[in-house]
Enzyme design. Sequence first.
Site, PDB file in Angstrom:
ATOM      1  N   ARG A  74      15.955  -7.912  52.304  1.00 38.93           N
ATOM      2  CA  ARG A  74      14.476  -7.815  52.692  1.00 38.93           C
ATOM      3  C   ARG A  74      13.769  -8.989  52.164  1.00 38.93           C
ATOM      4  O   ARG A  74      13.980  -9.411  50.835  1.00 38.93           O
ATOM      5  CB  ARG A  74      14.044  -6.611  51.811  1.00 38.93           C
ATOM      6  CG  ARG A  74      14.572  -5.401  52.167  1.00 38.93           C
ATOM      7  CD  ARG A  74      14.033  -4.083  51.816  1.00 38.93           C
ATOM      8  NE  ARG A  74      14.821  -2.813  51.766  1.00 38.93           N
ATOM      9  CZ  ARG A  74      15.101  -2.032  52.790  1.00 38.93           C
ATOM     10  NH1 ARG A  74      14.954  -2.860  54.123  1.00 38.93           N
ATOM     11  NH2 ARG A  74      15.878  -1.142  52.779  1.00 38.93           N
ATOM     12  N   ILE A 151      21.096   3.497  61.211  1.00 44.38           N
ATOM     13  CA  ILE A 151      21.749   4.829  61.339  1.00 44.38           C
ATOM     14  C   ILE A 151      20.689   5.923  61.697  1.00 44.38           C
ATOM     15  O   ILE A 151      21.096   7.013  62.238  1.00 44.38           O
ATOM     16  CB  ILE A 151      22.284   5.140  60.224  1.00 44.38           C
ATOM     17  CG1 ILE A 151      21.283   5.458  59.081  1.00 44.38           C
ATOM     18  CG2 ILE A 151      23.630   4.304  59.600  1.00 44.38           C
ATOM     19  CD1 ILE A 151      21.760   6.125  57.930  1.00 44.38           C
ATOM     20  N   ASP A 152      19.278   5.481  61.734  1.00 45.71           N
ATOM     21  CA  ASP A 152      18.351   6.750  61.901  1.00 45.71           C
ATOM     22  C   ASP A 152      18.020   7.052  63.399  1.00 45.71           C
ATOM     23  O   ASP A 152      17.713   8.051  63.490  1.00 45.71           O
ATOM     24  CB  ASP A 152      17.119   6.381  61.386  1.00 45.71           C
ATOM     25  CG  ASP A 152      17.113   5.736  59.900  1.00 45.71           C
ATOM     26  OD1 ASP A 152      17.997   6.311  59.210  1.00 45.71           O
ATOM     27  OD2 ASP A 152      16.213   5.005  59.411  1.00 45.71           O
ATOM     28  N   MET A 194      19.840  11.473  55.524  1.00 41.80           N
ATOM     29  CA  MET A 194      18.785  10.437  55.729  1.00 41.80           C
ATOM     30  C   MET A 194      18.276  10.328  57.028  1.00 41.80           C
ATOM     31  O   MET A 194      18.402  11.356  57.852  1.00 41.80           O
ATOM     32  CB  MET A 194      19.655   8.991  55.728  1.00 41.80           C
ATOM     33  CG  MET A 194      19.966   8.612  54.105  1.00 41.80           C
ATOM     34  SD  MET A 194      20.653   6.961  54.195  1.00 41.80           S
ATOM     35  CE  MET A 194      20.574   6.596  52.214  1.00 41.80           C
ATOM     36  N   GLY A 195      17.338   9.516  57.391  1.00 43.71           N
ATOM     37  CA  GLY A 195      16.732   9.491  58.951  1.00 43.71           C
ATOM     38  C   GLY A 195      15.531   8.933  58.671  1.00 43.71           C
ATOM     39  O   GLY A 195      14.733   8.744  59.562  1.00 43.71           O
ATOM     40  N   ARG A 196      15.107   8.646  57.421  1.00 47.68           N
ATOM     41  CA  ARG A 196      13.401   8.122  57.167  1.00 47.68           C
ATOM     42  C   ARG A 196      12.572   9.206  57.777  1.00 47.68           C
ATOM     43  O   ARG A 196      12.775  10.419  57.726  1.00 47.68           O
ATOM     44  CB  ARG A 196      13.237   6.748  57.751  1.00 47.68           C
ATOM     45  CG  ARG A 196      12.678   5.913  56.806  1.00 47.68           C
ATOM     46  CD  ARG A 196      12.304   4.408  57.161  1.00 47.68           C
ATOM     47  NE  ARG A 196      13.391   3.523  56.904  1.00 47.68           N
ATOM     48  CZ  ARG A 196      13.381   2.860  55.796  1.00 47.68           C
ATOM     49  NH1 ARG A 196      12.396   2.774  55.245  1.00 47.68           N
ATOM     50  NH2 ARG A 196      14.425   2.165  55.578  1.00 47.68           N
ATOM     51  N   GLU A 250      15.545  13.908  55.201  1.00 49.09           N
ATOM     52  CA  GLU A 250      14.612  13.419  54.130  1.00 49.09           C
ATOM     53  C   GLU A 250      13.252  13.206  54.225  1.00 49.09           C
ATOM     54  O   GLU A 250      12.414  13.151  53.446  1.00 49.09           O
ATOM     55  CB  GLU A 250      15.341  12.020  53.665  1.00 49.09           C
ATOM     56  CG  GLU A 250      15.144  10.914  54.668  1.00 49.09           C
ATOM     57  CD  GLU A 250      15.809   9.387  54.174  1.00 49.09           C
ATOM     58  OE1 GLU A 250      16.111   9.621  52.826  1.00 49.09           O
ATOM     59  OE2 GLU A 250      15.927   8.559  55.176  1.00 49.09           O
ATOM     60  N   HIS A 284      23.808   7.185  50.411  1.00 52.04           N
ATOM     61  CA  HIS A 284      24.428   5.926  51.315  1.00 52.04           C
ATOM     62  C   HIS A 284      26.036   5.906  51.876  1.00 52.04           C
ATOM     63  O   HIS A 284      26.197   5.263  52.514  1.00 52.04           O
ATOM     64  CB  HIS A 284      24.223   4.754  50.342  1.00 52.04           C
ATOM     65  CG  HIS A 284      22.802   4.405  50.161  1.00 52.04           C
ATOM     66  ND1 HIS A 284      22.099   5.065  49.354  1.00 52.04           N
ATOM     67  CD2 HIS A 284      22.119   3.499  50.923  1.00 52.04           C
ATOM     68  CE1 HIS A 284      20.791   4.469  49.357  1.00 52.04           C
ATOM     69  NE2 HIS A 284      20.737   3.481  50.201  1.00 52.04           N
ATOM     70  N   ARG A 287      25.725   5.697  55.515  1.00 59.00           N
ATOM     71  CA  ARG A 287      25.382   4.274  55.869  1.00 59.00           C
ATOM     72  C   ARG A 287      26.867   3.588  55.877  1.00 59.00           C
ATOM     73  O   ARG A 287      26.900   2.545  56.641  1.00 59.00           O
ATOM     74  CB  ARG A 287      24.532   3.548  55.255  1.00 59.00           C
ATOM     75  CG  ARG A 287      23.366   3.130  56.296  1.00 59.00           C
ATOM     76  CD  ARG A 287      22.192   2.875  55.641  1.00 59.00           C
ATOM     77  NE  ARG A 287      22.167   1.635  54.668  1.00 59.00           N
ATOM     78  CZ  ARG A 287      21.166   1.339  53.966  1.00 59.00           C
ATOM     79  NH1 ARG A 287      20.036   2.174  53.873  1.00 59.00           N
ATOM     80  NH2 ARG A 287      21.137   0.343  53.116  1.00 59.00           N
TER      81      ARG A 287
HETATM   82  O1  F6P Z   1      17.049   3.261  57.575  1.00 57.41           O
HETATM   83  C1  F6P Z   1      18.174   3.425  57.175  1.00 57.41           C
HETATM   84  C2  F6P Z   1      17.966   4.045  56.005  1.00 57.41           C
HETATM   85  O2  F6P Z   1      19.510   4.528  55.331  1.00 57.41           O
HETATM   86  C3  F6P Z   1      17.130   5.473  55.951  1.00 57.41           C
HETATM   87  O3  F6P Z   1      17.885   6.500  56.559  1.00 57.41           O
HETATM   88  C4  F6P Z   1      16.656   5.686  54.623  1.00 57.41           C
HETATM   89  O4  F6P Z   1      15.749   6.174  54.361  1.00 57.41           O
HETATM   90  C5  F6P Z   1      16.576   4.180  53.873  1.00 57.41           C
HETATM   91  O5  F6P Z   1      17.576   3.198  54.667  1.00 57.41           O
HETATM   92  C6  F6P Z   1      17.045   3.769  52.455  1.00 57.41           C
HETATM   93  O6  F6P Z   1      16.910   2.644  52.228  1.00 57.41           O
HETATM   94  P1  F6P Z   1      17.645   1.904  50.904  1.00 57.41           P
HETATM   95  O7  F6P Z   1      19.003   1.463  51.211  1.00 57.41           O
HETATM   96  O8  F6P Z   1      16.742   0.817  50.629  1.00 57.41           O
HETATM   97  O9  F6P Z   1      17.324   3.041  49.828  1.00 57.41           O
END
Ligand code: F6P
Length: 363
Positions: A74, A151-152, A194-196, A250, A284, A287
Amino acid sequence: KRRIGVMTSGGDAPGMNGAVRAVVRMSIAQNCEVYAIYEGYEGLVQGGDMIKEMGWDDVRGFLSEGGTLIGTARCKSFMERPGRLIAAKNMIVKGIDALIICGGDGSLTGADKFRKEWPGLLEELIQKQELTEEQVEPFKHLNIVGLVGSIDNDLSMTDATIGCYSSLGRICESVDYIDATAFSHQRAFVIEVMGRHCGWLALMAGVSCGADFVFLPENPPPLDWEDDMCKIIKKHRELGKRKTIVIVAEGAHDRYLKKISPAHVRDLLTNKLHLDTRITTLGHVQRGGTACAYDRMLSTLQGAEAVKAVLEATPETPSPVICMIENKIVRRPLLEAVKQTHEVAEAIAAKDFDRAMSLRDAE
Ligand code: F6P
């Protein structure tokens, strides 16, 4: 020779390496030079060794690897104009005027902004005598092509984002593991996925694993959801089920937009139904790991299409994003796809859940 840059940005996703491999090899096959930009936008701002020319063999073995081998970060400085000015200079010094970015909607919107600013940035670089007019002349336009890596599965206008099926597979596998122990002890499990702000992973995992109840951001449960959920789970138990699986996205919330917490769901199952209940947050694990066959195929086809899109672009063509619609690889205007994606979030914020669901259906 055209010089194309490729980078991964935002959260990593299985299949990103497949996309990089496809872009590298398709670029070489099309007689272009191709550069990997390491650590996402950070590499663009730092320049130097962070922007490396790639050969055919440099991406050997990339297809099956999880995460992103060229890194992601980031990058705060790219969000500010001075950071983008340095990035523009670094690109011109390397002779790159096309970027293929594999990332989420935020990363892709940032790229399009960069494209719009590009002529102004070049002028500023000349004014500040950082570059000469002759240096800048061949690079008047910047081409941006997006590949959606997340992944979302949260971007509108594509049926699948790179990584979502690998993640869904990982979730299903994990729920299967939990199933065995839940069955043995007749337990209940509340599993957070996950999935934001998007419920795709939770919904598809619920369907694929035969969950008893699923909580989604786009379609919150009725106001009396606590009784409703307990009634349904009680009925399942009466029918002879030895285990209970509740999946909570989430981003799930109720109709007042108050977060539905796995701890609250666990307490209900424990206190009202007297079930021995545990919480599992998959985190994670969802992911990581290798990309599934679908993501390898999707990233390869999309990566190749992205290079074609660069070579066919004109200054007037809006930046495209490469999508998959009804099993076909297609190009769509990047900004429109992002706009539609944001409309879902806006509908949820306005508590217009019917609209949120119909927008998701329309995708
Ligand atoms: O956008 C992918 C994702 O894994 C989301 O599902 C989750 O909310 C977010 O990223 C987590 O982000 P980080 O790895 O920065 O904690």
